[in-house]
Enzyme design. Structure first.
Site, short mmCIF file in Angstrom:
data_model
loop_
_atom_site.label_atom_id
_atom_site.label_comp_id
_atom_site.label_asym_id
_atom_site.label_seq_id
_atom_site.Cartn_x
_atom_site.Cartn_y
_atom_site.Cartn_z
N THR A 95 4.22 40.41 -13.17
CA THR A 95 3.95 41.72 -12.60
C THR A 95 4.29 42.05 -11.15
OG1 THR A 95 1.42 40.98 -13.24
CG2 THR A 95 1.48 42.41 -11.74
N ASN A 116 5.73 36.48 -8.63
CA ASN A 116 4.49 36.97 -8.00
C ASN A 116 4.45 36.01 -6.77
OD1 ASN A 116 3.83 38.71 -10.10
ND2 ASN A 116 2.63 37.44 -11.11
N LYS A 176 -5.41 45.03 -8.53
CA LYS A 176 -4.37 43.92 -7.93
C LYS A 176 -3.88 44.47 -6.77
CE LYS A 176 -3.23 41.33 -12.19
NZ LYS A 176 -2.26 40.87 -13.17
N ASP A 177 -3.77 43.66 -5.66
CA ASP A 177 -3.04 43.99 -4.54
C ASP A 177 -1.70 44.32 -4.59
OD1 ASP A 177 -2.15 41.34 -4.89
OD2 ASP A 177 -3.40 40.62 -2.91
N ARG A 178 -0.81 43.44 -5.44
CA ARG A 178 0.78 43.54 -5.50
C ARG A 178 0.94 44.78 -6.35
NH1 ARG A 178 -0.87 38.91 -8.31
NH2 ARG A 178 -0.80 38.69 -10.68
N HIS A 325 -4.56 37.61 -21.03
CA HIS A 325 -4.51 36.13 -20.70
C HIS A 325 -5.56 35.55 -21.34
CE1 HIS A 325 -0.99 35.78 -18.15
NE2 HIS A 325 -1.68 36.98 -17.42
N ASP A 368 4.15 46.86 -16.73
CA ASP A 368 5.01 45.90 -16.05
C ASP A 368 5.46 44.69 -16.84
OD1 ASP A 368 2.56 44.70 -16.39
OD2 ASP A 368 2.24 43.95 -14.53
N HIS A 369 5.08 44.74 -18.24
CA HIS A 369 5.61 43.64 -19.11
C HIS A 369 4.67 43.60 -20.12
CE1 HIS A 369 2.04 41.08 -17.96
NE2 HIS A 369 2.33 41.29 -16.62
N HIS A 503 3.19 35.46 -20.28
CA HIS A 503 4.32 36.30 -20.17
C HIS A 503 5.32 35.76 -19.30
CE1 HIS A 503 2.66 38.11 -16.66
NE2 HIS A 503 1.64 38.21 -17.26
#
Length: 562
Positions: A95, A116, A176-178, A325, A368-369, A503
């Protein structure tokens, strides 16, 4: 003499006229140049919207096409530009790395986000991509010590700010923060993400501000998060029409705590009690819905797309990743999640039409993937796939170093399919790093499910031009990556449950993602030409007539631009 004097006066007059004319031309040229620059920026869209759908495989556009409305994914596909052969060109496909690569136009080689979480060989500990103890939480109780400081290059969002002399607004929004922080870049006005647990709020960091705006407070106090969890998650359409996926109750799906089977309907009011309360919203379609709600509130609260300069809103839909997931890529739950996301996109596009104007915004949508089919499911069909035994692998590596170098203390860390050597121990034993690395790389090929190995030394001295080792090289950062890198067999995932998916590889099932451009200055059409993900940022730079990010290695996708 008199004739000479007259000739001199005439010459002087001519020179003066020429000088005045030249000055006039220079002034005129300057005015034209300035005017041209203004016209270029004035013709830019008022708002750029970047949408990243976490863990979206390209084939979801095709697989669920007949379930989509005309106003969501189909609107972007049929009225924008659909690039059908876009891939990530590096390993690992995680991610943080994906979001960073999209917005920087380069790979971990340059931008420095190698996973990550990863092992920091200088600090001797595992670190998280956006953690930063120099900052604190704003808008919630905890979780705000974040910033983009580990990202070493600029983003397209940074470049837009710089081009406009720090005018215009850039804001990131995600669960998500990232996924919010990294796309928004170093110069962002704000990045907001969702705090679960007992909070149920969108929050930020003092990196951006000391106090959240009133509109954010009002949104958090609106009760939306609570209302979504006091409901039932059932299929949007009759479940019998969900023929694109496996039966509802199959052995390859995970379950929530408090529910014995992975079957519809889901009583969210009961499930939230055993699944960390508001955190449950991340793992259901409502996580995407509340992200859309907040994105709309951001546009209204910050007046995006209404000013003299171009604004940028970076949105990431994270719940698709959580659902994938948990349930895998062939689950009814995943199908319903994309059907509902399509409805959210339709609503959001209609909102943009009304608030910004159809000709005033440009969107790109990608992922992102992607994700792998559940290996256990593949095995049931006699297709190769498997599970990588990480604990056994670590023991195996230590046995190698003990046998060949008389020490089982040479390995400092093994993570993200990388081996980090203990340089201090090597020095004490007077061992050559290159020799030890190569021996380990040669020997671990004998471990079950290891497909390729390569040393850092080889990656630094050899240029791979194609294949899996090329993607591995694109993801290798000399400063941060390990001493030995290895690649598992296709459809092999680490120590994962036999249910759900993940992934991270460089195989097509993880690298092939959608890329849709739509809106102002975008052509209408589609293409099967291959493009790497790093081409998005240069394309946006060309569209906006600004500089590419400072580490960019991608190229402009000319066919999407009018």
């Amino acid at each position: 003499m008199k004739k000479l004097l007259i000739l001199s006066l005439v010459s002087f007059t001519l020179i003066q006229c020429i000088a005045i004319k030249a000055e006039s031309n220079t002034s005129s040229t300057t005015e034209i140049t300035t005017k041209t620059q203004l016209e270029i920026y004035e013709k830019n869209p008022k708002l750029i919207v970047g949408i990243v759908v976490d863990q979206m495989r390209y084939d979801y556009l095709v697989k669920f096409y007949n379930k989509y409305s005309e106003g969501g994914f189909k609107r972007l596909m049929n009225n924008g530009y659909n690039l059908k052969n876009v891939h990530y060109n590096y390993i690992p496909t995680y991610t943080a790395v994906g979001h960073t690569s999209i917005y920087t136009g380069t790979t971990p080689v340059n931008h420095g986000i190698i996973s990550n979480n990863w092992y920091d060989k200088y600090l001797k500990k595992s670190i998280y991509c956006v953690d930063d103890d120099n900052y604190r939480t704003v808008g919630a109780i905890s979780g705000g010590n974040k910033s983009p400081h580990r990202m070493l290059t600029t983003t397209i969002t940074d470049q837009l700010k710089l081009a406009q002399n720090m005018n215009g607004k850039t804001i990131g929004v995600a669960i998500k923060d990232r996924s919010s922080i990294l796309p928004a870049g170093h110069t962002a006005d704000a990045a907001y993400w969702f705090e679960g647990g007992n909070e149920g709020k969108f929050m930020t960091s003092t990196f951006y501000m000391d106090k959240i705006p009133n509109w954010v407070t009002n949104f958090n106090n609106s009760g939306k998060a609570n209302s979504y969890l006091n409901d039932t998650w059932d299929t949007y359409y009759d479940i019998d029409t969900y023929t694109e996926t496996l039966p509802d109750n199959n052995e390859f799906e995970g379950t929530f705590k408090g529910k014995e089977t992975p079957t519809f309907p889901y009583n969210l009011k009961e499930l939230r009690k055993l699944n960390d309360n508001y955190s449950l919203i991340k793992a259901i379609p409502a996580g995407n819905t509340i992200t859309t709600d907040f994105a709309e509130a951001t546009i209204l609260g910050e007046n995006l797309g209404k000013g003299e300069f171009t604004d940028f809103l970076a949105i990431s839909y994270s719940s698709t990743d959580y659902v994938g997931h948990q349930f895998g890529v062939n689950a009814k739950e995943l199908e319903d999640t994309y059907i509902r996301l399509d409805k959210d996109l339709e609503r959001f596009l209609n909102f943009l039409d009304t608030e910004i104007g159809k000709d005033n915004y440009t969107i790109f949508l990608t992922a992102d993937h992607a994700a792998v089919q559940v290996p256990a499911y593949l095995n049931s069909l006699k297709i190769p796939g498997g599970y990588f035994e990480t604990t056994k692998f670590k023991k195996f590596v230590n046995e190698i170093t003990l046998e060949y170098f008389n020490s089982d203390e040479l390995v400092e860390n093994i993570s993200n399919y990388q081996v980090f050597l203990n340089k201090q121990k090597l020095k004490e034993l007077k061992l050559d790093t290159k020799i030890v690395s190569q021996k380990i790389a040669d020997e671990i090929l004998n471990f079950d499910n290891v497909y390729k190995t390569v040393t850092a030394h080889t990656l630094q001295t050899t240029s791979f031009t194609s294949g899996i080792l090329k993607t591995l090289q694109n993801g290798y950062n000399q400063k941060f990556s390990g001493d030995i890198l290895y690649v598992p067999n296709p459809s092999t995932i680490p120590n994962y449950s036999k249910t759900g998916t993940t992934h991270g590889s460089g195989y097509a099932y993880d690298t092939h993602v959608p890329l849709l451009f739509y809106g102002a200055k975008i052509s209408k059409g589609s293409s099967n030409n291959y493009y790497p993900i790093v081409d998005i940022a240069p394309t946006l730079a060309s569209l906006l007539n600004i500089s590419e990010p400072n580490g960019s290695t991608g190229n402009v996708i000319l066919e999407v631009l009018k």
